[in-house]
Write a protein that holds these residues in place. Structure first.
Motif, PDB file in Angstrom:
ATOM      1  N   PRO A 275       0.850  -1.182   0.000  1.00  0.00           N
ATOM      2  CA  PRO A 275       0.000   0.000   0.000  1.00  0.00           C
ATOM      3  C   PRO A 275       0.893   1.243   0.000  1.00  0.00           C
ATOM      4  O   PRO A 275       1.700   1.430   0.915  1.00  0.00           O
ATOM      5  CB  PRO A 275      -0.804  -0.130   1.297  1.00  0.00           C
TER       6      PRO A 275
ATOM      7  N   ALA B  65      -0.446   4.455  -1.117  1.00  0.00           N
ATOM      8  CA  ALA B  65      -1.367   5.504  -1.567  1.00  0.00           C
ATOM      9  C   ALA B  65      -1.694   6.508  -0.474  1.00  0.00           C
ATOM     10  O   ALA B  65      -2.618   7.309  -0.621  1.00  0.00           O
ATOM     11  CB  ALA B  65      -2.642   4.868  -2.101  1.00  0.00           C
TER      12      ALA B  65
ATOM     13  N   LYS C  93       5.430  10.270   2.342  1.00  0.00           N
ATOM     14  CA  LYS C  93       6.671   9.675   2.873  1.00  0.00           C
ATOM     15  C   LYS C  93       7.223   8.530   2.021  1.00  0.00           C
ATOM     16  O   LYS C  93       8.428   8.328   1.951  1.00  0.00           O
ATOM     17  CB  LYS C  93       6.463   9.219   4.313  1.00  0.00           C
TER      18      LYS C  93
ATOM     19  N   SER D  67      -6.954   0.408   0.010  1.00  0.00           N
ATOM     20  CA  SER D  67      -5.847   0.268  -0.946  1.00  0.00           C
ATOM     21  C   SER D  67      -5.467  -1.207  -1.080  1.00  0.00           C
ATOM     22  O   SER D  67      -5.222  -1.711  -2.182  1.00  0.00           O
ATOM     23  CB  SER D  67      -4.628   1.075  -0.478  1.00  0.00           C
TER      24      SER D  67
HETATM   25  O1  C5P Z   1      -0.260   6.280   7.368  1.00  0.00           O
HETATM   26  P1  C5P Z   1       0.369   4.950   7.660  1.00  0.00           P
HETATM   27  O2  C5P Z   1       1.782   5.067   8.121  1.00  0.00           O
HETATM   28  O3  C5P Z   1      -0.444   4.045   8.515  1.00  0.00           O
HETATM   29  O4  C5P Z   1       0.429   4.231   6.225  1.00  0.00           O
HETATM   30  C1  C5P Z   1       0.965   2.937   6.084  1.00  0.00           C
HETATM   31  C2  C5P Z   1       1.060   2.612   4.580  1.00  0.00           C
HETATM   32  O5  C5P Z   1      -0.250   2.576   4.010  1.00  0.00           O
HETATM   33  C3  C5P Z   1       1.873   3.659   3.797  1.00  0.00           C
HETATM   34  O6  C5P Z   1       2.784   2.990   2.936  1.00  0.00           O
HETATM   35  C4  C5P Z   1       0.799   4.424   3.049  1.00  0.00           C
HETATM   36  O7  C5P Z   1       1.236   4.929   1.787  1.00  0.00           O
HETATM   37  C5  C5P Z   1      -0.290   3.373   2.842  1.00  0.00           C
HETATM   38  N1  C5P Z   1      -1.648   3.919   2.657  1.00  0.00           N
HETATM   39  C6  C5P Z   1      -2.379   3.577   1.508  1.00  0.00           C
HETATM   40  N2  C5P Z   1      -3.641   4.099   1.316  1.00  0.00           N
HETATM   41  C7  C5P Z   1      -4.187   4.939   2.218  1.00  0.00           C
HETATM   42  C8  C5P Z   1      -3.465   5.280   3.405  1.00  0.00           C
HETATM   43  C9  C5P Z   1      -2.192   4.744   3.600  1.00  0.00           C
HETATM   44  O8  C5P Z   1      -1.891   2.838   0.661  1.00  0.00           O
HETATM   45  N3  C5P Z   1      -5.387   5.449   1.968  1.00  0.00           N
END
Ligand code: C5P
Length: 233
Positions: free
Chosen positions: A13, A15, A27, A88
């Motif tokens: 993921p 996104a 990030k 995602s």
């Molecule tokens: O925000 P967090 O650190 O929990 O995100 C973990 C991973 O999930 C990250 O790699 C982020 O890009 C991904 N993500 C995603 N879709 C979202 C929110 C977060 O793919 N809507």
């Protein structure tokens, strides 16, 4: 005879739009030793021959950058990200083009995952159905109320912090996502959705080096970890 090692696919993921690290760049696209964080995360998996597919969930405006990160790698699949991490990953599951025994889910923002950890999670998931890396907690943990007063001290020997990659037998993860969708459940990780099915999840020892890029200092820490790990000439 070498130990059995099943084929696996990984869903990354990537996104998320947020960056506590600063600036407008999410990030997972920040530069790390000259390449985006996602570039490193993809390679941690694609370098393993048992990895049959890497699925990346991306926002449309970052699609070109994500595709550059996976350039030259066979068996890359890109799907649209969702509003929440879980959405995602659900898109990633729908987009899978292979039917591996094991599916891993790994935060794109954890670029320092080691081959040792990936191997342990895949093998434990194959043996138990579901496995995740986790670490004991160093600090004492408090539960607080809305005013910031302590309500309870949680015995920390009972607690672990969960990392990724989280690994599952394919059918188990598909069932967990179908169940979560049906009942409108949003979990903060994939293990929690499998736990709700009543299926046990095995812990393997996580790694401090497997940090999730979250705070400004994390990019520098990740660079130090990757430089240290590179085989010396
Ligand atoms: O925000 P967090 O650190 O929990 O995100 C973990 C991973 O999930 C990250 O790699 C982020 O890009 C991904 N993500 C995603 N879709 C979202 C929110 C977060 O793919 N809507």
């Amino acid at each position: 005879m070498p130990p059995f090692f099943p084929s696996f696919a990984v869903i990354l993921p990537a996104a998320g739009s947020g960056s506590r690290v600063g600036g407008n760049v999410p990030k997972q696209y920040l530069p790390l030793l000259g390449k985006p964080v996602l570039w490193h995360s993809i390679r941690a998996f694609s370098q393993m021959e048992e990895c049959v597919e890497v699925v990346v969930a991306v926002n449309p405006e970052w699609q070109a950058v994500a595709e550059e990160c996976g350039a030259g790698i066979e068996r890359m699949t890109y799907v649209a990200g969702g509003t929440e991490r879980q959405h995602s990953i659900a898109n990633g599951l729908l987009g899978l083009r292979t039917t591996p025994e094991i599916i891993l889910v790994h935060d794109a923002a954890r670029p320092c995952v080691s081959r040792r950890l990936i191997t342990q999670v895949v093998q434990s998931a194959a043996a138990h159905g579901a496995a995740i890396p986790a670490l004991p907690i160093a600090e004492t943990v408090k539960r607080v109320d809305a005013n910031g007063a302590i309500v309870a001290t949680i015995p920390r020997h009972e607690l672990r912090t969960a990392q990724t990659p989280q690994g599952f037998r394919r059918q188990l993860l598909l069932s967990a996502y179908a169940h979560a969708t049906l009942h409108n459940i949003l979990g903060t990780d994939d293990s929690s959705l499998v736990e709700l099915l009543g299926h046990p999840v095995q812990i393997v020892e996580g790694e401090l080096a497997n940090l999730k890029i979250t705070y400004p200092d994390d990019v520098r820490k990740a660079e130090a970890i990757l430089v240290e790990r590179k085989p010396h000439p």
